[in-house]
Scaffold this motif. Structure first.
Motif, mmCIF file in Angstrom:
data_model
loop_
_atom_site.group_PDB
_atom_site.id
_atom_site.type_symbol
_atom_site.label_atom_id
_atom_site.label_comp_id
_atom_site.label_asym_id
_atom_site.label_seq_id
_atom_site.Cartn_x
_atom_site.Cartn_y
_atom_site.Cartn_z
ATOM 1 N N HIS A 260 116.776 96.070 4.590
ATOM 2 C CA HIS A 260 117.830 96.990 4.983
ATOM 3 C C HIS A 260 117.895 97.949 3.917
ATOM 4 O O HIS A 260 118.745 98.724 3.776
ATOM 5 C CB HIS A 260 119.142 96.375 5.303
ATOM 6 C CG HIS A 260 118.979 95.456 6.491
ATOM 7 N ND1 HIS A 260 119.000 95.829 7.899
ATOM 8 C CD2 HIS A 260 119.122 94.210 6.716
ATOM 9 C CE1 HIS A 260 118.927 95.032 8.569
ATOM 10 N NE2 HIS A 260 119.113 93.716 7.785
ATOM 11 N N GLU A 261 117.030 97.972 2.881
ATOM 12 C CA GLU A 261 116.798 98.894 1.791
ATOM 13 C C GLU A 261 116.366 100.525 2.475
ATOM 14 O O GLU A 261 115.196 100.285 2.777
ATOM 15 C CB GLU A 261 116.274 98.331 0.595
ATOM 16 C CG GLU A 261 117.086 97.310 -0.030
ATOM 17 C CD GLU A 261 117.133 97.523 -1.546
ATOM 18 O OE1 GLU A 261 118.329 97.560 -2.284
ATOM 19 O OE2 GLU A 261 116.240 97.995 -2.196
ATOM 20 N N HIS A 262 116.970 101.558 2.237
ATOM 21 C CA HIS A 262 116.351 102.699 2.839
ATOM 22 C C HIS A 262 115.867 103.519 1.637
ATOM 23 O O HIS A 262 116.785 104.056 0.878
ATOM 24 C CB HIS A 262 117.411 103.397 3.539
ATOM 25 C CG HIS A 262 117.556 102.659 4.971
ATOM 26 N ND1 HIS A 262 118.786 102.793 5.611
ATOM 27 C CD2 HIS A 262 116.882 101.686 5.528
ATOM 28 C CE1 HIS A 262 119.106 102.084 6.594
ATOM 29 N NE2 HIS A 262 117.923 101.331 6.588
ATOM 30 N N ILE A 263 114.531 103.464 1.361
ATOM 31 C CA ILE A 263 114.055 104.294 -0.016
ATOM 32 C C ILE A 263 113.260 105.297 0.555
ATOM 33 O O ILE A 263 112.137 105.172 1.206
ATOM 34 C CB ILE A 263 112.992 102.981 -0.632
ATOM 35 C CG1 ILE A 263 113.711 101.837 -0.994
ATOM 36 C CG2 ILE A 263 112.598 103.834 -2.051
ATOM 37 C CD1 ILE A 263 115.018 101.781 -1.832
ATOM 38 N N HIS A 264 113.750 106.442 0.221
ATOM 39 C CA HIS A 264 113.321 107.638 0.812
ATOM 40 C C HIS A 264 112.327 108.422 -0.090
ATOM 41 O O HIS A 264 112.192 108.566 -1.240
ATOM 42 C CB HIS A 264 114.486 108.900 1.271
ATOM 43 C CG HIS A 264 115.671 108.291 1.874
ATOM 44 N ND1 HIS A 264 115.340 107.977 3.317
ATOM 45 C CD2 HIS A 264 116.725 107.758 1.714
ATOM 46 C CE1 HIS A 264 116.412 107.376 3.711
ATOM 47 N NE2 HIS A 264 117.196 106.958 2.896
ATOM 48 N N ARG A 265 111.495 108.835 0.690
ATOM 49 C CA ARG A 265 110.460 109.916 0.213
ATOM 50 C C ARG A 265 110.664 111.608 0.684
ATOM 51 O O ARG A 265 110.763 111.559 1.973
ATOM 52 C CB ARG A 265 109.071 109.652 0.473
ATOM 53 C CG ARG A 265 108.470 108.552 -0.446
ATOM 54 C CD ARG A 265 107.063 108.122 -0.276
ATOM 55 N NE ARG A 265 106.534 107.440 -1.055
ATOM 56 C CZ ARG A 265 106.143 105.975 -0.911
ATOM 57 N NH1 ARG A 265 106.429 105.490 0.350
ATOM 58 N NH2 ARG A 265 105.602 105.230 -1.779
ATOM 59 N N PHE A 266 110.188 112.429 -0.059
ATOM 60 C CA PHE A 266 110.448 113.802 0.186
ATOM 61 C C PHE A 266 109.170 114.686 -0.165
ATOM 62 O O PHE A 266 108.742 114.617 -1.455
ATOM 63 C CB PHE A 266 111.612 114.623 -0.352
ATOM 64 C CG PHE A 266 112.964 113.542 -0.268
ATOM 65 C CD1 PHE A 266 113.889 114.014 1.143
ATOM 66 C CD2 PHE A 266 113.353 112.672 -0.999
ATOM 67 C CE1 PHE A 266 114.969 113.338 1.249
ATOM 68 C CE2 PHE A 266 114.651 112.049 -0.640
ATOM 69 C CZ PHE A 266 115.559 112.331 0.263
ATOM 70 N N LEU A 267 108.571 115.316 0.751
ATOM 71 C CA LEU A 267 107.266 115.925 0.430
ATOM 72 C C LEU A 267 107.630 117.260 -0.208
ATOM 73 O O LEU A 267 108.462 117.961 -0.045
ATOM 74 C CB LEU A 267 106.595 116.356 1.681
ATOM 75 C CG LEU A 267 105.407 117.214 1.617
ATOM 76 C CD1 LEU A 267 104.052 116.075 1.406
ATOM 77 C CD2 LEU A 267 105.132 117.540 3.027
ATOM 78 N N LEU A 268 106.845 117.624 -1.502
ATOM 79 C CA LEU A 268 106.976 118.700 -1.998
ATOM 80 C C LEU A 268 106.064 120.031 -1.602
ATOM 81 O O LEU A 268 104.730 119.603 -1.073
ATOM 82 C CB LEU A 268 106.522 118.783 -3.594
ATOM 83 C CG LEU A 268 107.425 118.061 -4.399
ATOM 84 C CD1 LEU A 268 107.567 116.650 -4.324
ATOM 85 C CD2 LEU A 268 107.037 118.485 -5.889
ATOM 86 N N LEU A 269 106.542 120.918 -1.197
ATOM 87 C CA LEU A 269 105.804 122.189 -0.559
ATOM 88 C C LEU A 269 106.291 123.373 -1.488
ATOM 89 O O LEU A 269 107.338 123.691 -1.758
ATOM 90 C CB LEU A 269 105.967 122.460 0.662
ATOM 91 C CG LEU A 269 105.980 121.485 1.792
ATOM 92 C CD1 LEU A 269 106.402 121.600 3.257
ATOM 93 C CD2 LEU A 269 104.088 121.359 1.899
#
Length: 244
Positions: free
Chosen positions: A17-26
């Motif tokens: 249940h761990e929500h580990i987020h990624r965010f793309l760089l543009l």
């Protein structure tokens, strides 16, 4: 610069249940951040969102990203910020500080991705309410009739992100060159760009319908200003784990 191999997986981490987020760089001049989504509502990633963040260092992360991008400009290499700590994505709409690592995302010949951590220590990031440019929850949204992207950016650096609807689908981000300047107020709204010369696939695709170096025409929100553009560098692609 440290390069530590990350997990070879095709989407954001999800462990229990761990929500580990990624965010793309543009972008290069101004950085934009695009959340890497999954349709599965249990994943915590079922949101399509575009942000501007403040990276709270002395410019080291940005410099590391730009230097590495210059070395891999013509390769299928993406870049992401990974937050190693659990939080629910809607928290960003209220404003939040969190910490991240910069990752190089190398696409292998078989299409799988290798997430390689570049930073050795976590870097603080701030998201203010006004940094949330676009935020929508995924799930049973209608497929568009024609190929539709979200459009955002600043100045001559314009980015497109394929508007997600429902499974099956594909997630894509790319940078384009517009033939004429686009109204900054329009870009801040992150409207859709509808390319009515191409029917939406209503399915997942294994490669982009927009080909690098080719010219296309779209209309803001389908009925607004006409945008002529040339396709540039692809910054993200996922048609696998997105649909899991």
């Amino acid at each position: 610069m440290n390069s530590t191999p990350g997990p070879d997986r095709a989407g954001p981490d999800h462990d229990g249940h761990e929500h580990i987020h990624r965010f793309l760089l543009l972008g290069k001049k101004k950085l934009f951040f695009y959340h890497l989504a999954l349709y599965n509502p249990q994943s915590g990633h079922n949101y399509q969102a575009v942000f501007t963040f403040t990276i709270k260092d002395n410019g080291e992360l940005r410099e590391m990203y730009l230097k590495d991008l210059a070395q891999h400009e013509n390769e299928r290499v993406f870049y992401s910020l990974r937050c190693p700590h659990h939080f629910e994505l809607p928290e960003l709409q209220r404003g939040k500080e969190f910490s991240v690592h910069l990752e190089r995302v190398v696409v292998k010949p078989d299409g799988s991705r290798d997430f390689q951590q570049m930073t050795t220590t976590e870097v603080p990031v701030e998201c203010k309410r006004e940094d949330v440019l676009s935020f929508r929850k995924l799930g049973q949204l209608p497929y568009p009739e024609y190929l539709t992207y979200l459009i955002f950016g600043e100045g001559d650096e314009i980015h497109l992100a394929h508007q997600l609807a429902e499974r099956p689908n594909w997630d894509e981000a790319l940078t384009i060159s517009a033939a004429a300047p686009i109204d900054p107020a329009t870009l801040k709204k992150v409207p859709t760009l509808v390319i009515d010369s191409i029917q939406d696939a209503h399915d997942k695709l294994i490669e982009s319908p927009l080909k690098k170096g080719q010219q296309y025409q779209g209309r803001i929100d389908g009925t607004g200003a006409t945008i002529d553009f040339t396709v540039g560098r692809q910054g993200w692609w996922n048609h696998t784990s997105l649909n899991s």
